[in-house]
Motif scaffolding. Structure first.
Motif, short mmCIF file in Angstrom:
data_model
loop_
_atom_site.label_atom_id
_atom_site.label_comp_id
_atom_site.label_asym_id
_atom_site.label_seq_id
_atom_site.Cartn_x
_atom_site.Cartn_y
_atom_site.Cartn_z
N ALA A 130 55.79 82.45 61.63
CA ALA A 130 55.62 81.95 60.26
C ALA A 130 54.54 80.87 60.21
N PHE A 131 54.45 80.03 61.24
CA PHE A 131 53.43 78.99 61.32
C PHE A 131 52.03 79.62 61.34
N CYS A 132 51.88 80.67 62.14
CA CYS A 132 50.58 81.36 62.26
C CYS A 132 50.22 82.07 60.97
N SER A 133 51.18 82.72 60.34
CA SER A 133 50.93 83.42 59.07
C SER A 133 50.54 82.43 57.98
N ALA A 134 51.18 81.27 57.95
CA ALA A 134 50.82 80.24 56.98
C ALA A 134 49.40 79.73 57.25
N SER A 135 49.04 79.63 58.51
CA SER A 135 47.69 79.20 58.88
C SER A 135 46.66 80.21 58.40
N VAL A 136 46.97 81.49 58.51
CA VAL A 136 46.06 82.53 58.02
C VAL A 136 45.87 82.40 56.52
N ARG A 137 46.94 82.15 55.80
CA ARG A 137 46.82 81.99 54.34
C ARG A 137 45.94 80.79 54.00
N PHE A 161 58.92 74.96 64.74
CA PHE A 161 58.41 74.32 63.53
C PHE A 161 58.70 75.13 62.28
N MET A 162 58.46 76.44 62.34
CA MET A 162 58.56 77.23 61.10
C MET A 162 59.31 78.55 61.26
N CYS A 207 55.33 90.82 59.81
CA CYS A 207 54.21 89.97 59.44
C CYS A 207 54.39 89.58 57.98
N SER A 208 54.48 88.30 57.69
CA SER A 208 54.77 87.84 56.34
C SER A 208 53.50 87.37 55.62
#
Length: 132
Positions: A12-19, A112-113, A119-120
């Motif tokens: 989730a941390f990585c997906s938020a970073s992509v956004r 953290f997340m 993949c969200s």
């Protein structure tokens, strides 16, 4: 010049970073691919999705240059331009220190997340730039 940012699609941390990168990359220079996907497997990047010592991978397609860990973040900041270019000054910090901080965050990213089974990245702008 085309760039592909490979990220942990289960994170989730990585997906938020992509956004965040999509929001900052107004010119659409960076595309994205999950480390668990077909393209990452073909390039040999799947190993970087490991729970411990995982890392994002940034690929410059024009010459095949690969950036990992803190080098990937610095190069990504350079690509994004604007005020983010100031982050490139981090290259003057010894690599072992930069990578130690990066490693600590990577090793704790699920804490953290959280972790996801899928993949969200439902954002249409992200989906438009997502490669398998």
């Amino acid at each position: 010049m085309a760039w592909v940012l490979f990220f942990d699609g289960d994170c989730a941390f990585c997906s938020a970073s992509v956004r965040r990168v999509v929001a900052l990359d107004k010119e659409g220079r960076v595309e994205f691919a999950p480390l668990q996907g077909k393209l990452a497997g073909e390039k040999g990047f799947s190993k970087f999705a490991a729970t411990e010592n995982g890392t994002m991978v940034l690929l410059r397609e024009s010459d095949g240059k690969v950036f990992t860990r803190s080098d990937a973040l610095i190069e990504l900041a350079r690509v994004l331009g604007g005020w983010w270019r100031l982050t490139t000054l981090a290259r003057f910090i010894p690599k072992f220190l930069r990578d130690s901080v990066y490693g600590w965050i990577a090793n704790n990213r699920y804490r953290f997340m959280g972790k996801s089974d899928t993949c969200s990245l439902p954002d249409p702008e992200v989906l438009k730039r997502l490669r398998e």
